[in-house]
Design a protein around this motif. Structure first.
Motif, mmCIF file in Angstrom:
data_model
loop_
_atom_site.group_PDB
_atom_site.id
_atom_site.type_symbol
_atom_site.label_atom_id
_atom_site.label_comp_id
_atom_site.label_asym_id
_atom_site.label_seq_id
_atom_site.Cartn_x
_atom_site.Cartn_y
_atom_site.Cartn_z
ATOM 1 N N ASN A 164 5.272 4.657 2.887
ATOM 2 C CA ASN A 164 4.937 6.078 2.916
ATOM 3 C C ASN A 164 5.732 6.756 1.799
ATOM 4 O O ASN A 164 6.959 6.800 1.841
ATOM 5 N N ASP A 196 0.868 -1.172 0.000
ATOM 6 C CA ASP A 196 0.000 0.000 0.000
ATOM 7 C C ASP A 196 0.908 1.226 0.000
ATOM 8 O O ASP A 196 1.623 1.474 0.965
ATOM 9 N N CYS A 233 -6.198 7.693 1.130
ATOM 10 C CA CYS A 233 -5.287 6.743 1.796
ATOM 11 C C CYS A 233 -5.813 6.413 3.192
ATOM 12 O O CYS A 233 -5.747 5.264 3.636
ATOM 13 N N LYS A 234 -6.344 7.429 3.878
ATOM 14 C CA LYS A 234 -6.897 7.214 5.216
ATOM 15 C C LYS A 234 -8.130 6.329 5.160
ATOM 16 O O LYS A 234 -8.395 5.578 6.093
ATOM 17 N N SER A 242 -6.675 2.631 4.437
ATOM 18 C CA SER A 242 -5.801 2.040 5.453
ATOM 19 C C SER A 242 -6.481 1.003 6.350
ATOM 20 O O SER A 242 -5.925 -0.084 6.554
ATOM 21 N N CYS A 261 -3.084 12.265 2.647
ATOM 22 C CA CYS A 261 -3.970 11.776 1.587
ATOM 23 C C CYS A 261 -5.277 11.232 2.179
ATOM 24 O O CYS A 261 -5.269 10.216 2.879
ATOM 25 N N ILE A 308 -1.822 8.339 -5.360
ATOM 26 C CA ILE A 308 -2.001 7.491 -4.186
ATOM 27 C C ILE A 308 -3.445 7.590 -3.728
ATOM 28 O O ILE A 308 -4.095 8.597 -3.996
ATOM 29 N N PRO A 309 -3.958 6.571 -3.079
ATOM 30 C CA PRO A 309 -3.272 5.316 -2.770
ATOM 31 C C PRO A 309 -3.106 4.433 -4.008
ATOM 32 O O PRO A 309 -3.969 4.382 -4.868
ATOM 33 N N TRP A 360 1.142 5.102 0.288
ATOM 34 C CA TRP A 360 0.261 6.069 0.929
ATOM 35 C C TRP A 360 1.040 7.291 1.406
ATOM 36 O O TRP A 360 2.272 7.309 1.369
ATOM 37 N N LYS A 413 3.197 -1.511 3.899
ATOM 38 C CA LYS A 413 2.861 -0.122 3.589
ATOM 39 C C LYS A 413 4.155 0.650 3.355
ATOM 40 O O LYS A 413 5.137 0.450 4.073
#
Length: 103
Positions: free
Chosen positions: A57, A25, A34-35, A38, A31, A73-74, A27, A55
């Motif tokens: 970043n 992922d 993205c949240k 997650s 974003c 992203i994501p 992320w 994940k």
């Protein structure tokens, strides 16, 4: 199984040398989508014990985002034997994420 945070320092060991399929992922903390994604990725990590869930970043690991040509992203990428077999951009359903890994 918990989610593995991948950096350029552990990328080779955690992703490229993994015996299991790997879902990454990509992320960033700022974003919104993205949240939203997650928690779904976290659920997949608990259910899909046959895969490694990671994940990255993109703000902290721009080199890795560049390797995977992440433009938005994501982004999710599935790797098997160190090769990308599937990618998706944007928020996906949990069912779609599991299907990506299983294919």
């Amino acid at each position: 199984m918990s989610v593995v945070t991948v950096t350029k320092d552990n990328f080779e060991q955690e992703v490229m040398k993994s015996q299991k399929p790997v879902l990454i992922d990509f992320w960033a903390s700022w974003c919104g989508p993205c949240k939203m994604l997650s928690p779904l990725v976290d659920e997949v990590a608990e259910e899909a014990l046959y895969a490694k869930i990671c994940k990255i970043n993109v703000d902290e690991q721009p080199e890795l985002a560049g390797v995977f040509r992440v433009m938005s992203i994501p982004t999710l990428a599935v790797l098997k034997d160190g090769k990308v077999i599937s990618t998706s951009v944007g928020v996906q359903s949990k069912a779609k994420i599991l299907k990506m890994i299983e294919e």
